[in-house]
Enzyme design. Structure first.
Site, PDB file in Angstrom:
ATOM      1  N   TYR A 194      33.114  33.713 -11.668  1.00 14.24           N
ATOM      2  CA  TYR A 194      32.072  33.943 -12.671  1.00 14.24           C
ATOM      3  C   TYR A 194      32.402  34.994 -13.712  1.00 14.24           C
ATOM      4  O   TYR A 194      31.653  35.156 -14.676  1.00 14.24           O
ATOM      5  CB  TYR A 194      30.754  34.261 -11.964  1.00 14.24           C
ATOM      6  N   PHE A 242      19.817  34.234  -2.649  1.00 19.85           N
ATOM      7  CA  PHE A 242      18.837  33.305  -3.214  1.00 19.85           C
ATOM      8  C   PHE A 242      19.554  32.042  -3.671  1.00 19.85           C
ATOM      9  O   PHE A 242      20.748  31.990  -3.752  1.00 19.85           O
ATOM     10  CB  PHE A 242      18.072  33.946  -4.385  1.00 19.85           C
TER      11      PHE A 242
END
Length: 411
Positions: free
Chosen positions: A123, A411
């Site tokens: 990322y 999450f």
């Protein structure tokens, strides 16, 4: 290759989520947890890439509010469930999803995007920096003792059922008190309090179902812990392991009493924790920190989607007036010079043509944003350039946070 990228529709969810599971090894989630994830999915914020009837790419974004230094809770996209099918790798699908997603986040008016990375190398090229770390511990409770500081006593510990709605509400209130104080934590919407319960509702892999103990004072809940017990025996006798999931408390005495309870559970000799803040106070209460098996790992990755709005949303520990030269090739609307002015009362960040004081990429801004990574440390790694003498020291001090930023759960 012809693929179709589109917003996820409810009838497509099972195939979409199964494609995500397959990309992560093909081991399906238990039925209860899968159902919860479906309930939590925000369909208008989820993307599926389809090759005919086959889902070959997935990405979603939860709508969170992230606590930042100064206590503001900033609208934030929680990037989640990102995957590309093994048959469709190296064809630009991930980049196309990241491009679309960040454009969407900008239109939603959310100045930040965050994620937890399966692999750190992925990322950075999309502008994310490592903003928090998590502390792991494997504590030898047969040899380590924990002290309880002076303060208000009368703490009663009570075992309860973690799936009791009243218990969940009480625990969520204690969690919310921590969210208000510590950068990096997420304000959780309805349903999120069910995640640890669903994840641990049944015994598995030799460990117990999830257990919960409340700390109460005068009938009020002032702390709680969620944990599993993994009974084990060796030639010397019992050697059980307590696997800590959560521990929160409103004051130091309740906090220490909960730790002391975990240390003293019969037939166990280890407490294992994986998701603690790097400044967790237990480190200063134990009798022998060397026998606590401490280790650090990257946790929350953060990206300013709108640099000006993001930097203006937090406060700064010391007065600050600095011009930043920002590089951001993936989101070019952020590139250029920004004047950041602020202190403990607030901040502004506006475009400027003035000469820059510091030069850095959006990755370094993301890493430093919550105050857990110093600009000085990034400069010593060659990631931040000081263009005006003295600017680095002042900015680094202003960006710092009193409490280490922490993401307590994924999450």
């Amino acid at each position: 290759m012809t693929t179709d990228s589109r917003v996820l529709q409810p009838p497509e969810w099972d195939r979409w989520f199964s494609a995500f599971e397959l990309a992560f090894g093909g081991v399906g989630e238990p039925a209860g947890k899968r159902a919860l994830y479906r309930d939590l999915t925000e369909f208008d914020r989820a993307i599926g890439v389809w090759d005919g009837d086959e889902c070959v790419g997935t990405a979603g974004a939860f709508s969170f509010r992230l606590t930042v230094p100064g206590g503001a809770r900033v609208p934030t996209a929680g990037v989640t469930m990102v995957s590309v099918a093994a048959t469709h790798r190296r064809r630009g699908l991930l980049t196309s999803m990241m491009r679309r997603q960040l454009d969407d986040v900008r239109t939603w008016g959310e100045p930040l995007a965050v994620l937890t990375a399966s692999e750190p190398v992925i990322y950075g090229r999309y502008g994310y920096g490592v903003a928090t770390q998590r502390l792991s511990a494997e504590i030898d409770t047969a040899r380590v003792r924990i002290s309880v500081p002076e303060g208000p006593g009368d703490v009663r510990l009570r075992r309860v059922k973690p799936d009791d709605p009243a218990v969940r509400d009480a625990c969520e209130a204690v969690y919310a008190a921590e969210v208000a104080e510590r950068p990096g934590m997420l304000t959780r919407g309805p349903g999120w309090e069910r995640l640890p319960v669903v994840d641990g509702e049944t015994a598995a892999d030799g460990r117990s179902a999830l257990q919960c103990v409340l700390a109460e004072r005068h009938g009020e809940v002032v702390g709680f812990t969620l944990f599993h017990n993994r009974p084990q025996w060796d030639v010397s006798g019992p050697a059980g392991v307590i696997e800590l999931r959560d521990l929160y408390a409103l004051d130091p005495v309740a906090y220490a009493e909960l730790w002391r309870f975990l240390f003293g559970i019969d037939l166990t000799s280890t407490v294992r924790a994986h998701e603690r803040p790097v400044d967790d106070p237990f480190q200063y209460l134990v009798s022998d920190v060397r026998r606590c098996g401490l280790a650090l790992r990257d946790s929350l990755y953060l990206r300013p989607v709108e640099v000006g709005a993001a930097l203006a949303a937090r406060t700064y520990r010391a007065p600050l007036d600095v011009v930043l030269e920002v590089e951001d090739s993936f989101c070019p609307w952020n590139e250029g010079r920004w004047r950041l002015s602020g202190d403990t009362g607030g901040a502004s960040c506006e475009r400027t043509s003035d000469q820059p004081d510091l030069a850095l990429s959006v990755n370094e801004l993301g890493a430093a944003y919550l105050g857990g990574v110093s600009l000085t440390a990034l400069a010593r790694a060659g990631r931040v350039a000081e263009l005006r003498p003295g600017a680095l020291t002042a900015a680094s001090a202003a960006f710092a946070s009193d409490l280490a930023p922490w993401l307590p759960h994924g999450f």
